[in-house]
Design a protein around this motif. Structure first.
Motif, PDB file in Angstrom:
ATOM      1  N   TRP A 177       0.850  -1.191   0.000  1.00 29.09           N
ATOM      2  CA  TRP A 177       0.000   0.000   0.000  1.00 29.09           C
ATOM      3  C   TRP A 177       0.883   1.236   0.000  1.00 29.09           C
ATOM      4  O   TRP A 177       1.919   1.267   0.690  1.00 29.09           O
ATOM      5  CB  TRP A 177      -0.935   0.011   1.219  1.00 29.09           C
ATOM      6  N   VAL A 178       0.454   2.251  -0.718  1.00 29.43           N
ATOM      7  CA  VAL A 178       1.269   3.461  -0.892  1.00 29.43           C
ATOM      8  C   VAL A 178       1.329   4.312   0.384  1.00 29.43           C
ATOM      9  O   VAL A 178       0.478   4.184   1.268  1.00 29.43           O
ATOM     10  CB  VAL A 178       0.715   4.368  -2.021  1.00 29.43           C
ATOM     11  N   ASP A 179       2.310   5.219   0.403  1.00 25.86           N
ATOM     12  CA  ASP A 179       2.326   6.244   1.447  1.00 25.86           C
ATOM     13  C   ASP A 179       1.357   7.351   1.007  1.00 25.86           C
ATOM     14  O   ASP A 179       0.965   7.402  -0.161  1.00 25.86           O
ATOM     15  CB  ASP A 179       3.747   6.772   1.660  1.00 25.86           C
ATOM     16  N   PRO A 180       0.991   8.231   1.918  1.00 25.22           N
ATOM     17  CA  PRO A 180      -0.062   9.213   1.605  1.00 25.22           C
ATOM     18  C   PRO A 180       0.233  10.137   0.423  1.00 25.22           C
ATOM     19  O   PRO A 180      -0.680  10.695  -0.164  1.00 25.22           O
ATOM     20  CB  PRO A 180      -0.178  10.034   2.905  1.00 25.22           C
ATOM     21  N   LYS A 181       1.499  10.283   0.079  1.00 27.95           N
ATOM     22  CA  LYS A 181       1.843  11.252  -0.983  1.00 27.95           C
ATOM     23  C   LYS A 181       1.768  10.659  -2.394  1.00 27.95           C
ATOM     24  O   LYS A 181       1.869  11.382  -3.380  1.00 27.95           O
ATOM     25  CB  LYS A 181       3.273  11.758  -0.762  1.00 27.95           C
ATOM     26  N   THR A 182       1.655   9.341  -2.485  1.00 36.98           N
ATOM     27  CA  THR A 182       1.814   8.693  -3.793  1.00 36.98           C
ATOM     28  C   THR A 182       0.480   8.514  -4.514  1.00 36.98           C
ATOM     29  O   THR A 182      -0.518   8.120  -3.913  1.00 36.98           O
ATOM     30  CB  THR A 182       2.509   7.324  -3.594  1.00 36.98           C
ATOM     31  N   SER A 183       0.509   8.777  -5.829  1.00 44.63           N
ATOM     32  CA  SER A 183      -0.711   8.645  -6.640  1.00 44.63           C
ATOM     33  C   SER A 183      -0.554   7.520  -7.667  1.00 44.63           C
ATOM     34  O   SER A 183       0.545   6.976  -7.852  1.00 44.63           O
ATOM     35  CB  SER A 183      -0.982   9.954  -7.372  1.00 44.63           C
ATOM     36  N   THR A 184      -1.638   7.229  -8.351  1.00 42.96           N
ATOM     37  CA  THR A 184      -1.637   6.179  -9.373  1.00 42.96           C
ATOM     38  C   THR A 184      -0.631   6.500 -10.484  1.00 42.96           C
ATOM     39  O   THR A 184       0.116   5.626 -10.931  1.00 42.96           O
ATOM     40  CB  THR A 184      -3.060   6.032  -9.938  1.00 42.96           C
ATOM     41  N   SER A 185      -0.597   7.762 -10.921  1.00 40.84           N
ATOM     42  CA  SER A 185       0.333   8.101 -12.016  1.00 40.84           C
ATOM     43  C   SER A 185       1.790   8.025 -11.554  1.00 40.84           C
ATOM     44  O   SER A 185       2.686   7.801 -12.384  1.00 40.84           O
ATOM     45  CB  SER A 185       0.013   9.473 -12.607  1.00 40.84           C
ATOM     46  N   ASP A 186       2.032   8.192 -10.247  1.00 42.92           N
ATOM     47  CA  ASP A 186       3.411   8.025  -9.734  1.00 42.92           C
ATOM     48  C   ASP A 186       3.864   6.569  -9.916  1.00 42.92           C
ATOM     49  O   ASP A 186       4.987   6.303 -10.351  1.00 42.92           O
ATOM     50  CB  ASP A 186       3.494   8.359  -8.234  1.00 42.92           C
ATOM     51  N   LEU A 187       2.980   5.637  -9.557  1.00 40.84           N
ATOM     52  CA  LEU A 187       3.324   4.215  -9.721  1.00 40.84           C
ATOM     53  C   LEU A 187       3.469   3.879 -11.202  1.00 40.84           C
ATOM     54  O   LEU A 187       4.385   3.156 -11.615  1.00 40.84           O
ATOM     55  CB  LEU A 187       2.235   3.319  -9.096  1.00 40.84           C
ATOM     56  N   ALA A 188       2.547   4.430 -12.008  1.00 49.06           N
ATOM     57  CA  ALA A 188       2.575   4.187 -13.457  1.00 49.06           C
ATOM     58  C   ALA A 188       3.898   4.672 -14.059  1.00 49.06           C
ATOM     59  O   ALA A 188       4.482   4.009 -14.930  1.00 49.06           O
ATOM     60  CB  ALA A 188       1.397   4.892 -14.128  1.00 49.06           C
ATOM     61  N   LEU A 189       4.370   5.825 -13.580  1.00 50.12           N
ATOM     62  CA  LEU A 189       5.625   6.396 -14.107  1.00 50.12           C
ATOM     63  C   LEU A 189       6.795   5.434 -13.883  1.00 50.12           C
ATOM     64  O   LEU A 189       7.571   5.154 -14.807  1.00 50.12           O
ATOM     65  CB  LEU A 189       5.900   7.740 -13.419  1.00 50.12           C
ATOM     66  N   GLU A 190       6.902   4.911 -12.669  1.00 52.49           N
ATOM     67  CA  GLU A 190       8.027   4.010 -12.347  1.00 52.49           C
ATOM     68  C   GLU A 190       7.996   2.766 -13.240  1.00 52.49           C
ATOM     69  O   GLU A 190       9.027   2.358 -13.783  1.00 52.49           O
ATOM     70  CB  GLU A 190       7.972   3.581 -10.873  1.00 52.49           C
ATOM     71  N   ALA A 191       6.808   2.170 -13.371  1.00 52.57           N
ATOM     72  CA  ALA A 191       6.694   0.954 -14.196  1.00 52.57           C
ATOM     73  C   ALA A 191       6.979   1.276 -15.666  1.00 52.57           C
ATOM     74  O   ALA A 191       7.643   0.497 -16.369  1.00 52.57           O
ATOM     75  CB  ALA A 191       5.296   0.355 -14.034  1.00 52.57           C
ATOM     76  N   SER A 192       6.517   2.431 -16.113  1.00 50.02           N
ATOM     77  CA  SER A 192       6.695   2.816 -17.526  1.00 50.02           C
ATOM     78  C   SER A 192       8.166   2.997 -17.868  1.00 50.02           C
ATOM     79  O   SER A 192       8.640   2.519 -18.903  1.00 50.02           O
ATOM     80  CB  SER A 192       5.968   4.133 -17.810  1.00 50.02           C
ATOM     81  N   LEU A 193       8.895   3.689 -16.994  1.00 48.65           N
ATOM     82  CA  LEU A 193      10.320   3.935 -17.268  1.00 48.65           C
ATOM     83  C   LEU A 193      11.083   2.612 -17.364  1.00 48.65           C
ATOM     84  O   LEU A 193      11.953   2.432 -18.214  1.00 48.65           O
ATOM     85  CB  LEU A 193      10.928   4.833 -16.173  1.00 48.65           C
ATOM     86  N   LYS A 194      10.693   1.661 -16.490  1.00 45.42           N
ATOM     87  CA  LYS A 194      11.362   0.350 -16.534  1.00 45.42           C
ATOM     88  C   LYS A 194      11.025  -0.387 -17.836  1.00 45.42           C
ATOM     89  O   LYS A 194      11.890  -1.024 -18.439  1.00 45.42           O
ATOM     90  CB  LYS A 194      10.921  -0.506 -15.342  1.00 45.42           C
ATOM     91  N   ALA A 195       9.769  -0.303 -18.260  1.00 48.67           N
ATOM     92  CA  ALA A 195       9.362  -1.006 -19.490  1.00 48.67           C
ATOM     93  C   ALA A 195      10.057  -0.412 -20.715  1.00 48.67           C
ATOM     94  O   ALA A 195      10.500  -1.148 -21.608  1.00 48.67           O
ATOM     95  CB  ALA A 195       7.845  -0.933 -19.648  1.00 48.67           C
ATOM     96  N   ILE A 196      10.162   0.915 -20.739  1.00 47.46           N
ATOM     97  CA  ILE A 196      10.828   1.583 -21.882  1.00 47.46           C
ATOM     98  C   ILE A 196      12.293   1.141 -21.946  1.00 47.46           C
ATOM     99  O   ILE A 196      12.815   0.781 -22.996  1.00 47.46           O
ATOM    100  CB  ILE A 196      10.701   3.120 -21.753  1.00 47.46           C
ATOM    101  N   LYS A 197      12.939   1.132 -20.790  1.00 45.66           N
ATOM    102  CA  LYS A 197      14.351   0.708 -20.717  1.00 45.66           C
ATOM    103  C   LYS A 197      14.492  -0.763 -21.132  1.00 45.66           C
ATOM    104  O   LYS A 197      15.380  -1.126 -21.900  1.00 45.66           O
ATOM    105  CB  LYS A 197      14.850   0.913 -19.279  1.00 45.66           C
ATOM    106  N   ASN A 198      13.571  -1.584 -20.611  1.00 45.71           N
ATOM    107  CA  ASN A 198      13.619  -3.014 -20.913  1.00 45.71           C
ATOM    108  C   ASN A 198      13.446  -3.289 -22.415  1.00 45.71           C
ATOM    109  O   ASN A 198      13.988  -4.265 -22.943  1.00 45.71           O
ATOM    110  CB  ASN A 198      12.539  -3.731 -20.100  1.00 45.71           C
ATOM    111  N   ALA A 199      12.705  -2.406 -23.084  1.00 46.40           N
ATOM    112  CA  ALA A 199      12.500  -2.567 -24.534  1.00 46.40           C
ATOM    113  C   ALA A 199      13.700  -2.047 -25.325  1.00 46.40           C
ATOM    114  O   ALA A 199      13.746  -2.181 -26.551  1.00 46.40           O
ATOM    115  CB  ALA A 199      11.233  -1.809 -24.955  1.00 46.40           C
TER     116      ALA A 199
END
Ligand code: COA
Length: 338
Positions: A46-68
């Motif tokens: 579960w996230v801390d109070p400051k984190t939003s859905t797009s914050d999590l999406a950003l982290e996963a996206s950067l990893k996927a772009i790099k992985n590709a």
């Protein structure tokens, strides 16, 4: 065979804070034994109070772009699936786009809940095959924890859900030998809105009588928390996932034995065992993550794919069969060679 699409990169991210079943016992008047027996879930993030859905999406996206092996600037479209948006509007895809600093590219939000990711790769597959786009970022991301009823009233739902994000890059590819080349073979998408209120978040919304979309009454009745008829969902999930998986395999002339890895939505371990039993699948090929993450809705399948690769259960060239079921009701299946 010509132009196709393939999953060229994968990435996932979960917030660091882990809640074991034990951590929920007092808050929700539940027990580790009840949760593990009924669902198979051991913990969730579960996230801390400051984190939003797009914050999590950003982290996963950067990893996927790099992985590709791509640069951010290679991405020409974002498709984001979530049921827990940053805000009602605009779609969370726009917030992600701004965080990725990719102005002007196409952004599309998908609202198909647990089925959202498969809807997303299906749309991406069709855009890529049409020739209009070449590298599409498809993300599933959820922050459930901020939207759950964290009192005993909500225990039937709140123990099930976790936060997280998963992303893939769907890229254009040349498919010469479908038995070898990495590509998306097929997707099957379905919905039946007559069951919409069996699993839903009623409020806030415009369907309430009156001039305001939010009221004290809504809060008192807890209508701003998810409502679920668990038994009805369970039965339909097993039936529909088995049905659409069978249809996808049949269409492509693939037997279940040909499949190397089954990546199912993770709502309940018992649902997936039942699907495996009904279809006579080799359960060792069904990759489950619910134990550690709970149900992360649209994030579940790309998160599962990333974890399956990490665990050595999914390798380049493997045939993947995926199926999901969720609110709507919606359900979908997909076959791809990784
Ligand atoms: N802890 C302890 N007890 C709980 C509880 C919890 N977290 N949640 C419910 N209970 C109690 C109920 O109050 C009920 O008590 P009672 O018999 O005294 O009335 C009892 O457990 C049984 O509740 P019920 O809701 O009938 O349980 P179930 O066997 O149907 O299991 C689910 C509940 C949610 C695990 C199950 O229905 C399920 O997984 N359904 C599908 C959910 C799903 O897939 N959702 C997402 C779709 S994408």
């Amino acid at each position: 065979m010509g132009i196709g699409s393939r999953i060229a990169g994968v990435g996932s991210f979960v917030p660091p804070r882990v809640y074991e079943n034990k951590d929920l016992e007092e808050m929700l008047d539940t027990s580790h034994e009840w949760i593990i027996q009924r669902t198979g879930i051991e913990r969730r993030h579960w996230v801390d109070p400051k984190t939003s859905t797009s914050d999590l999406a950003l982290e996963a996206s950067l990893k996927a772009i790099k992985n590709a092996g791509l640069e951010k600037s290679d991405i020409d479209m974002i498709i984001l699936a979530t049921l827990s948006p940053d805000h009602d509007f605009p779609g969370t895809g726009c917030f992600l786009q701004a965080k990725l600093d990719l102005p002007t590219i196409t952004v599309l939000d998908i609202r198909q809940q647990c089925t959202g990711f498969i809807y997303g790769i299906s749309v991406a597959d069709k855009f890529v095959k049409s020739g209009s786009h070449k590298n599409i970022l498809v993300v599933g991301a959820e922050v459930h924890s901020k939207g759950l009823d964290k009192t005993p009233r909500g225990r039937g739902v709140s123990v099930l859900f976790g936060d997280g994000a998963g992303a893939v890059i769907v890229s254009q590819t040349e498919v010469n030998d479908p038995l070898v080349d990495s590509h998306i073979l097929t997707t099957h998408l379905h919905a039946d809105g007559s069951f919409a209120k069996e699993l839903w978040l009623p409020a806030p919304g415009m369907a309430f009588e009156g001039n305001e979309r939010f009221s004290q009454e809504i809060i008192d009745e807890g209508l701003h928390y998810p409502q679920m008829n668990g038994k009805v969902v369970f039965v339909h999930a097993v039936k529909r996932m088995a049905e659409c998986l069978t249809a996808a395999c049949k269409e492509m002339g693939v037997s279940f034995a040909d499949v190397d890895c089954f990546l199912f939505h993770q709502a309940n371990l018992r649902i997936n065992s039942k699907v495996a039993e009904v279809l006579g699948l080799d359960e060792s090929k069904v990759f489950n993550t619910i134990q550690d993450y709970g149900n992360t809705t649209a994030a579940t399948i790309p998160l599962g794919m990333d974890k399956a690769i990490e665990a050595g259960k999914l390798k380049k060239g493997d045939l993947v069969a995926s199926a999901a079921f969720g609110s709507g009701f919606t359900w979908a299946s997909a076959l791809w060679r990784y």
